[in-house]
Design an enzyme around this catalytic site. Structure first.
Site, PDB file in Angstrom:
ATOM      1  N   ASP A  57       0.844  -1.211   0.000  1.00  0.00           N
ATOM      2  CA  ASP A  57       0.000   0.000   0.000  1.00  0.00           C
ATOM      3  C   ASP A  57       0.877   1.258   0.000  1.00  0.00           C
ATOM      4  O   ASP A  57       0.371   2.377  -0.102  1.00  0.00           O
ATOM      5  CB  ASP A  57      -1.012  -0.006   1.153  1.00  0.00           C
ATOM      6  N   ASP A  96      -1.129  -6.168  -0.317  1.00  0.00           N
ATOM      7  CA  ASP A  96      -1.492  -5.581   0.978  1.00  0.00           C
ATOM      8  C   ASP A  96      -2.996  -5.411   1.129  1.00  0.00           C
ATOM      9  O   ASP A  96      -3.671  -4.944   0.201  1.00  0.00           O
ATOM     10  CB  ASP A  96      -0.868  -4.177   1.103  1.00  0.00           C
ATOM     11  N   LYS A 126      -1.083  -9.456   2.737  1.00  0.00           N
ATOM     12  CA  LYS A 126      -0.311  -8.985   3.907  1.00  0.00           C
ATOM     13  C   LYS A 126      -1.193  -8.062   4.719  1.00  0.00           C
ATOM     14  O   LYS A 126      -1.992  -7.293   4.150  1.00  0.00           O
ATOM     15  CB  LYS A 126       0.964  -8.251   3.471  1.00  0.00           C
ATOM     16  N   GLU A 195       9.482  -4.335  10.309  1.00  0.00           N
ATOM     17  CA  GLU A 195       9.891  -3.022   9.777  1.00  0.00           C
ATOM     18  C   GLU A 195      10.376  -2.086  10.879  1.00  0.00           C
ATOM     19  O   GLU A 195       9.753  -1.987  11.954  1.00  0.00           O
ATOM     20  CB  GLU A 195       8.712  -2.341   9.045  1.00  0.00           C
TER      21      GLU A 195
END
Ligand code: KIV
Length: 286
Positions: A57, A96, A126, A195
């Site tokens: 995204d 995503d 995801k 992340e």
């Protein structure tokens, strides 16, 4: 034979498409190579080098110039997901789930994921979120939806978290992120994107859970790496995160090409003879 079933021949060997199972089994093996893609030609260019292509995204910012990923819609993800699937023969394509399409309930998440799988032909979805998303991940995976999880820095929560700073510096926050990793892995995620966490925490998560970790701004200790393609290719302008290594300057090449074209057009050097359609020669009468 569909595009996904086709194999590619390299050095005489057939290269099979990467599957969810092969990603899951890559724990502790050769690092997984992952990049984002949003269009067919970029997917075609990256496919052979990559194990996994993520239709992230992040396209909201990279492709549409938005300030965050929050306004990205399910329809945008589906359009770009289908485009990437058309260009990928080898890599696993993951799309995503955008903000607002899955957080309300497991049933909402299933409806959104089912649309993504059916309308794009991708292999998995995801979603962002740790322990709080465990029930949803379990609901999806039990019903045939493979889930790649995303913990640590979660861009869809930027309003709640107050920015994009690295996570896990404080001990309590680090413990919570490890608990998130355990929860999503136990709930059935086939791999976990980690992340923007401090390097020792990424290493700890990787040695704690049984499915692969895919790091972005994490550490080389992860089982794989992912970057936003436009960042590493030098196409994005403005701030580039510290964790990005630039492998090309495609943006500079595009600017130079546009300038060369502009000079040629203004000097009437383009189009040249070889670019013109000639009239058909007339057949002489009599
Ligand atoms: O949206 C995205 O591109 C991502 C990657 C940065 C992991 O989530």
């Amino acid at each position: 034979m569909s595009a996904r079933q086709a194999t590619t021949i390299e050095g005489g060997k057939a290269r099979k498409p990467v599957t969810v199972a092969s990603i899951r089994n890559a724990k502790g093996a050769e690092p997984l190579v992952c990049l984002t893609a949003y269009t067919t030609p970029v997917a075609q260019a990256l496919d052979e080098a990559c194990d996994l292509l993520l239709v992230g995204d992040s396209l909201g910012m990279v492709v549409y110039g938005l300030n965050s990923t929050i306004p990205v819609t399910l329809d945008m993800m589906i359009a770009h997901g289908a485009a990437v699937v058309r260009g990928a023969k080898h890599a696993l394509v993951v799309v995503d789930l955008p903000f607002g399409s899955y957080q309300e309930s497991p049933a909402q998440a299933f409806a959104s994921a089912a649309r993504i799988l059916a309308e794009t032909g991708c292999g998995a979805v995801k979603l962002e979120g740790g322990a709080v998303m465990a029930e949803t991940i379990n609901f999806l995976t039990e019903r045939g939806v493979p889930v790649l999880s995303h913990i640590g820095l979660q861009p869809q929560s930027v309003n709640a978290l107050g920015g994009y700073a690295a996570r896990g510096k404080a001990a309590a926050e680090a413990e919570a992120i490890v608990a998130d990793a355990r929860a999503v892995a136990e709930a059935g995620a086939f791999a976990v994107v980690v992340e923007g966490v401090v390097a020792p925490l990424a290493a700890r998560i990787t040695s704690t859970i049984r499915v692969p970790t895919i790091g972005i701004g994490a550490s080389a200790e992860c089982d794989g790496q992912i970057l936003v393609t436009d960042d590493m290719m030098g196409v994005t302008f403005g701030h580039v995160p510290k964790f990005v290594r630039r492998y090309a300057d495609v943006g500079a090449a595009m600017r130079a090409a546009a300038e060369a074209y502009a000079e040629d057009v203004r000097a009437r050097r383009f189009p040249a003879e070889e670019h013109l359609y000639g009239a058909k020669p007339k057949i002489a009468a009599g």
